[in-house]
Design an enzyme around this catalytic site. Sequence first.
Site, PDB file in Angstrom:
ATOM      1  N   GLU A   1       0.832  -1.210   0.000  1.00  0.00           N
ATOM      2  CA  GLU A   1       0.000   0.000   0.000  1.00  0.00           C
ATOM      3  C   GLU A   1       0.870   1.265   0.000  1.00  0.00           C
ATOM      4  O   GLU A   1       0.804   2.103   0.893  1.00  0.00           O
ATOM      5  CB  GLU A   1      -0.966  -0.010   1.185  1.00  0.00           C
ATOM      6  CG  GLU A   1      -2.035  -1.093   1.056  1.00  0.00           C
ATOM      7  CD  GLU A   1      -3.116  -1.015   2.112  1.00  0.00           C
ATOM      8  OE1 GLU A   1      -4.252  -1.418   1.838  1.00  0.00           O
ATOM      9  OE2 GLU A   1      -2.822  -0.556   3.237  1.00  0.00           O
TER      10      GLU A   1
ATOM     11  N   GLU B   1      -6.065  -7.273  -1.636  1.00  0.00           N
ATOM     12  CA  GLU B   1      -6.570  -7.169  -0.266  1.00  0.00           C
ATOM     13  C   GLU B   1      -8.032  -6.751  -0.319  1.00  0.00           C
ATOM     14  O   GLU B   1      -8.351  -5.644  -0.789  1.00  0.00           O
ATOM     15  CB  GLU B   1      -5.801  -6.134   0.563  1.00  0.00           C
ATOM     16  CG  GLU B   1      -4.415  -6.529   0.979  1.00  0.00           C
ATOM     17  CD  GLU B   1      -3.832  -5.552   1.993  1.00  0.00           C
ATOM     18  OE1 GLU B   1      -4.616  -4.863   2.688  1.00  0.00           O
ATOM     19  OE2 GLU B   1      -2.594  -5.475   2.083  1.00  0.00           O
TER      20      GLU B   1
END
Length: 344
Positions: free
Chosen positions: A170, A278
């Site tokens: 991320e 995710e």
Amino acid sequence: MRRFTFLLALGLAFISLSCDPVKPEPEPEPEPGPAVLAKGADVSWVTQMEKDGRKFYNSAGQQTECMALLKSLGMNSIRLRVWVDPEGGWCGREDVVAKAKRANALGMRVMIDFHYSDSWADPGKQNKPAAWKDLGFEALRQAVADHTTDILTALKSAGVTPEWIQIGNETTGGMLWLDGQNYNDAGFSRYVQLHNAGYDAAKKVFPGAKVMVHVDNGWNWGTLNWFFSSFVNLQAKFDLIGLSLYPEKDNWQSLVSQTFQNIETLYGSYGRETILCEVGMDWQEAATCRSFLSELLGRSKADGSHCTGVLYWEPEGYHAWSGYSKAAFDNSGKPTAALDAFKD
């Protein structure tokens, strides 16, 4: 007599040539079929949970090894995070290799997720490993390359070939702060240099792996557009885009629609497919989560989709053990109905 013999031989030769079967044109190679959709989960907590005595059970109450249980639910892929020098060794080299070998033995595809930190890295924190905190920038780039090479070489020695390798977790705000924080042009340039060091190292060990960049909030076009326009302009190297998506019960439908629109726009702009590496929703909203996952999987399978996979984040890390509210097992160690979406 000689003339007759010659004419006879000539005639036999003509007959022989006329009777030879005509060789058919070689058939064209069949077009490759659509890639198999990646359906899976990040289960990086599993060895730590096992050490704590936690067990996993199928819907009939039979104790089952976690990855085998997820495979029985229709999953085919396992994602594993990597930390540099973690407390207790969890998600360090030996732990990652042990889990990857288990997934590999089950015939599951493997994704490796480098955090380049000793602990969690995400949009709110991208902390350098303690051993790297005083390195100059060139030494930091080398550390990224060396760490990437070390982990992947260990996997290769163990007989595991990852299909996907993620450079940073991320990294919407960059990685290895403050050097690689991308909040200004100079910082974004340094972030891309760090990313490319990881990319190049990964390709040297596993040339056939798809190396990806991963950012959060796949529904947010404003952030994605800002990030990828700079990322690509600075000559970042990547084969695949990874996105996160964590909606709530009351907004999942709109966020899914926005995310898939963004996936198509990203593909049209940059020619890279996306994997939702995710996803998750509150474990107590199992029926809604099942609908959410079914929609993700259905849209990903549709003709023309440029989404190549859906991976749930830590479904086995149930709340009573982890405190994590978006797992998909209940507190007795059984998968909730949400995960039935993977076998539908």
